[in-house]
Design a protein around this motif. Structure first.
Motif, PDB file in Angstrom:
ATOM      1  N   MET A 178       4.343  -1.859  -3.928  1.00  0.00           N
ATOM      2  CA  MET A 178       2.937  -1.733  -3.545  1.00  0.00           C
ATOM      3  C   MET A 178       1.920  -1.712  -4.700  1.00  0.00           C
ATOM      4  N   PRO A 179       2.211  -1.008  -5.822  1.00  0.00           N
ATOM      5  CA  PRO A 179       1.198  -0.961  -6.887  1.00  0.00           C
ATOM      6  C   PRO A 179       0.809  -2.342  -7.404  1.00  0.00           C
ATOM      7  N   PHE A 180       1.767  -3.271  -7.447  1.00  0.00           N
ATOM      8  CA  PHE A 180       1.476  -4.615  -7.959  1.00  0.00           C
ATOM      9  C   PHE A 180       0.497  -5.348  -7.041  1.00  0.00           C
TER      10      PHE A 180
ATOM     11  N   LEU B 282      -2.850   1.081  -2.217  1.00  0.00           N
ATOM     12  CA  LEU B 282      -2.472   2.106  -3.194  1.00  0.00           C
ATOM     13  C   LEU B 282      -2.119   3.413  -2.478  1.00  0.00           C
ATOM     14  N   ILE B 283      -2.887   3.741  -1.436  1.00  0.00           N
ATOM     15  CA  ILE B 283      -2.554   4.944  -0.648  1.00  0.00           C
ATOM     16  C   ILE B 283      -1.146   4.799  -0.105  1.00  0.00           C
ATOM     17  N   CYS B 284      -0.823   3.585   0.313  1.00  0.00           N
ATOM     18  CA  CYS B 284       0.510   3.309   0.842  1.00  0.00           C
ATOM     19  C   CYS B 284       1.568   3.691  -0.203  1.00  0.00           C
ATOM     20  N   THR B 285       1.250   3.463  -1.480  1.00  0.00           N
ATOM     21  CA  THR B 285       2.173   3.848  -2.556  1.00  0.00           C
ATOM     22  C   THR B 285       2.325   5.365  -2.626  1.00  0.00           C
ATOM     23  N   TYR B 286       1.179   6.079  -2.599  1.00  0.00           N
ATOM     24  CA  TYR B 286       1.225   7.550  -2.644  1.00  0.00           C
ATOM     25  C   TYR B 286       1.992   8.103  -1.445  1.00  0.00           C
ATOM     26  N   LEU B 287       1.734   7.499  -0.299  1.00  0.00           N
ATOM     27  CA  LEU B 287       2.393   7.954   0.918  1.00  0.00           C
ATOM     28  C   LEU B 287       3.895   7.727   0.804  1.00  0.00           C
ATOM     29  N   SER B 288       4.246   6.544   0.295  1.00  0.00           N
ATOM     30  CA  SER B 288       5.671   6.237   0.117  1.00  0.00           C
ATOM     31  C   SER B 288       6.317   7.326  -0.731  1.00  0.00           C
TER      32      SER B 288
END
Length: 228
Positions: free
Chosen positions: A126-128, A153-159
């Motif tokens: 996700m970050p990329f 990016l939120i999706c990354t934090y959530l992951s």
């Protein structure tokens, strides 16, 4: 370097955003199906919330994709941002309800190997996607592309939150970690929803600034010429 974009460069950025958004949609559809299924099997509020977040990510990305197929994408900034904001609020409401219910009923989620693998892959991928879309969005002055990249990016934090919740539940038996991860998701979603909702003013001002820059540049170039 000039702050204005040539038509060719703008078209390239539009194309790049459409491509990135397309990849994001494809990835999130798969992610949503796996997460919601695995979450239902393991009765994990955080995993189901994560899957629903992926669904909202698809909605958000689809709205941006639609916007960038219009002839004049800038005109559609405001309604697109509103769609993104409402989607965030809906996610926050659902995840809060399921997490609080899980805490009150002390429902213990099962171990989920699929969930752990899925969230770990998302933390890596996700970050990329987010970084590339934000860069293109900033250069274009597109608030919707930037808002959508924030959502990724939120999706990354959530992951990461869900991954930690799943791992400590499996290793240490901390059943409540899953619901707490869900509430973290909800808090993030509310914050970003408010940002997206307020973002319309920022979007129009960026758009107008760019238009004005265009006019000034053209005036300088042609003496008394005007921007298109």
């Amino acid at each position: 370097m000039s702050s204005t974009l040539t038509d060719a460069r703008r078209e390239t950025l539009h194309r790049r955003i459409r491509l990135l958004v397309g990849v994001t949609i494809g990835y999130n559809v798969v992610e949503a199906i796996i997460a919601i299924t695995a979450g239902t099997v393991a009765s994990s509020a955080a995993l189901i919330g994560f899957g629903l977040d992926s669904t909202i990510e698809v909605l958000s990305a689809a709205a941006v994709a639609w916007q960038f197929t219009r002839r004049d994408p800038e005109r559609w900034e405001k309604p697109t941002l509103r769609v993104i904001a409402v989607a965030f609020f809906a996610l926050a409401a659902y995840v809060t309800a399921t997490s609080v219910t899980a805490l009150v009923t002390a429902e213990r989620p099962e171990h989920s190997t699929i969930g752990i693998i899925l969230t770990a892959v998302s933390v890596a991928v996700m970050p990329f996607l987010s970084f590339a879309e934000r860069r293109a969005g900033r250069e274009l002055g597109s608030a919707t592309a930037v808002a959508d990249s924030k959502q990724t990016l939120i999706c990354t934090y959530l992951s990461a939150a869900v991954l930690i919740g799943l791992v400590v539940n499996s290793l240490l038996g901390w059943w409540w970690a899953d619901a707490v991860a869900g509430l973290v998701i909800a808090a993030f979603a509310v914050r970003e929803g408010i940002e997206a909702w307020k973002g319309d003013a920022c979007a129009t001002s960026i758009g107008m600034l760019l238009e004005n820059e265009d006019d000034h540049e053209n005036d300088d170039d042609h003496g008394h010429g005007h921007g298109h």
